[in-house]
Structure formats: structure tokens, C-alpha cells
Design a protein around this motif. Sequence first.
Motif, PDB file in Angstrom:
ATOM      1  N   SER A  39      -0.105 -10.650  -4.031  1.00  0.00           N
ATOM      2  CA  SER A  39       0.210 -10.949  -5.431  1.00  0.00           C
ATOM      3  C   SER A  39      -0.375  -9.914  -6.386  1.00  0.00           C
ATOM      4  O   SER A  39       0.216  -9.647  -7.433  1.00  0.00           O
ATOM      5  CB  SER A  39      -0.254 -12.358  -5.804  1.00  0.00           C
ATOM      6  N   LEU A  40      -1.515  -9.328  -6.042  1.00  0.00           N
ATOM      7  CA  LEU A  40      -2.078  -8.273  -6.896  1.00  0.00           C
ATOM      8  C   LEU A  40      -1.089  -7.120  -7.043  1.00  0.00           C
ATOM      9  O   LEU A  40      -0.858  -6.613  -8.149  1.00  0.00           O
ATOM     10  CB  LEU A  40      -3.396  -7.745  -6.322  1.00  0.00           C
ATOM     11  N   PHE A  41      -0.511  -6.719  -5.928  1.00  0.00           N
ATOM     12  CA  PHE A  41       0.484  -5.645  -5.955  1.00  0.00           C
ATOM     13  C   PHE A  41       1.772  -6.113  -6.641  1.00  0.00           C
ATOM     14  O   PHE A  41       2.290  -5.454  -7.537  1.00  0.00           O
ATOM     15  CB  PHE A  41       0.792  -5.160  -4.537  1.00  0.00           C
ATOM     16  N   ALA A  42       2.277  -7.267  -6.223  1.00  0.00           N
ATOM     17  CA  ALA A  42       3.567  -7.755  -6.723  1.00  0.00           C
ATOM     18  C   ALA A  42       3.528  -8.028  -8.227  1.00  0.00           C
ATOM     19  O   ALA A  42       4.476  -7.667  -8.950  1.00  0.00           O
ATOM     20  CB  ALA A  42       3.974  -9.020  -5.971  1.00  0.00           C
ATOM     21  N   ASP A  43       2.467  -8.643  -8.707  1.00  0.00           N
ATOM     22  CA  ASP A  43       2.374  -8.970 -10.133  1.00  0.00           C
ATOM     23  C   ASP A  43       2.380  -7.728 -11.002  1.00  0.00           C
ATOM     24  O   ASP A  43       2.826  -7.766 -12.149  1.00  0.00           O
ATOM     25  CB  ASP A  43       1.118  -9.802 -10.422  1.00  0.00           C
ATOM     26  N   ALA A  44       1.883  -6.621 -10.463  1.00  0.00           N
ATOM     27  CA  ALA A  44       1.852  -5.358 -11.211  1.00  0.00           C
ATOM     28  C   ALA A  44       3.115  -4.533 -10.985  1.00  0.00           C
ATOM     29  O   ALA A  44       3.318  -3.517 -11.651  1.00  0.00           O
ATOM     30  CB  ALA A  44       0.621  -4.543 -10.813  1.00  0.00           C
ATOM     31  N   GLY A  45       3.948  -4.973 -10.047  1.00  0.00           N
ATOM     32  CA  GLY A  45       5.148  -4.193  -9.730  1.00  0.00           C
ATOM     33  C   GLY A  45       4.829  -2.887  -9.029  1.00  0.00           C
ATOM     34  O   GLY A  45       5.536  -1.893  -9.155  1.00  0.00           O
ATOM     35  N   VAL A  46       3.751  -2.900  -8.263  1.00  0.00           N
ATOM     36  CA  VAL A  46       3.270  -1.707  -7.555  1.00  0.00           C
ATOM     37  C   VAL A  46       3.227  -2.036  -6.067  1.00  0.00           C
ATOM     38  O   VAL A  46       2.850  -3.140  -5.679  1.00  0.00           O
ATOM     39  CB  VAL A  46       1.860  -1.315  -8.064  1.00  0.00           C
ATOM     40  N   ARG A  47       3.603  -1.083  -5.231  1.00  0.00           N
ATOM     41  CA  ARG A  47       3.596  -1.298  -3.785  1.00  0.00           C
ATOM     42  C   ARG A  47       2.338  -0.721  -3.144  1.00  0.00           C
ATOM     43  O   ARG A  47       1.804   0.285  -3.617  1.00  0.00           O
ATOM     44  CB  ARG A  47       4.813  -0.630  -3.164  1.00  0.00           C
ATOM     45  N   PRO A  48       1.890  -1.317  -2.047  1.00  0.00           N
ATOM     46  CA  PRO A  48       0.823  -0.694  -1.264  1.00  0.00           C
ATOM     47  C   PRO A  48       1.420   0.505  -0.526  1.00  0.00           C
ATOM     48  O   PRO A  48       2.241   0.328   0.371  1.00  0.00           O
ATOM     49  CB  PRO A  48       0.369  -1.795  -0.314  1.00  0.00           C
ATOM     50  N   ALA A  49       1.071   1.699  -0.938  1.00  0.00           N
ATOM     51  CA  ALA A  49       1.739   2.900  -0.431  1.00  0.00           C
ATOM     52  C   ALA A  49       1.167   3.386   0.898  1.00  0.00           C
ATOM     53  O   ALA A  49       1.880   3.475   1.889  1.00  0.00           O
ATOM     54  CB  ALA A  49       1.658   4.010  -1.470  1.00  0.00           C
ATOM     55  N   SER A  50      -0.093   3.712   0.913  1.00  0.00           N
ATOM     56  CA  SER A  50      -0.708   4.205   2.146  1.00  0.00           C
ATOM     57  C   SER A  50      -2.204   3.952   2.090  1.00  0.00           C
ATOM     58  O   SER A  50      -2.766   3.684   1.034  1.00  0.00           O
ATOM     59  CB  SER A  50      -0.433   5.699   2.341  1.00  0.00           C
ATOM     60  N   TRP A  51      -2.814   4.077   3.243  1.00  0.00           N
ATOM     61  CA  TRP A  51      -4.258   3.896   3.320  1.00  0.00           C
ATOM     62  C   TRP A  51      -4.850   5.008   4.173  1.00  0.00           C
ATOM     63  O   TRP A  51      -4.205   5.534   5.064  1.00  0.00           O
ATOM     64  CB  TRP A  51      -4.623   2.523   3.865  1.00  0.00           C
ATOM     65  N   GLY A  52      -6.069   5.372   3.837  1.00  0.00           N
ATOM     66  CA  GLY A  52      -6.752   6.431   4.562  1.00  0.00           C
ATOM     67  C   GLY A  52      -7.293   5.914   5.884  1.00  0.00           C
ATOM     68  O   GLY A  52      -7.847   4.823   5.949  1.00  0.00           O
TER      69      GLY A  52
END
Length: 103
Positions: A39-52
Amino acid sequence: LSLDESISLAKQTGFEGVTFDVREVAALADERGIELVRSLFADAGVRPASWGLPVGYRNEARLQQELEALPRLATRIAKLGATRVRYTQLPSHRSEIVAILDW
């Protein structure tokens, strides 16, 4: 930046995705649930792109511990749909760094 700060900044500046710290996100998912993280990502309209990739290669004992923890982290993060991983390995010697900079 924290996950919240990164997501907020991405939203403010028009980025579609956020690169994040896999350990931070996994800990948050463990503490508060994967749905909250989604929901943190979805509510902002931002996707989890990648992780190190959370492994250090300069200390063998540490590397082994981090590799052993990796499947749990990757499984948790895959539930977010974040299947892209990045890894940067810096040159191990100053002369290699200078050669790259001179290139």
C-alpha cells in the motif's frame, strides 16, 4: 533515504519506481505485513523498481552469512513484484579506480 522518503520523493518528482533497501523493506513486511508495504507503493502511485543485492564480497564470513539470508529476503520481496536486482562491484584496488577514471 528511508523507504517512506524515497517513495515520497519519487511521487513528487514524477518517477514511476523506487530502488530500495531490501533489508528495510523485508523488516517492515515482517513487522507490519506485506500488504502495508504494497500500500505504501500503491498509494503513492510508485512501483518497487529494484533492490540492491545485499552482499559484501570483501569478507568471506560476512558474504556467506548474507548469501544464506538471501533466499528469505528474495522470497519476501518477490511478493511485492520486485524481481529486479542490481549489484555494483567497485574495483578492489586504487590503481583500478584511477584506470577507470582515466578511461
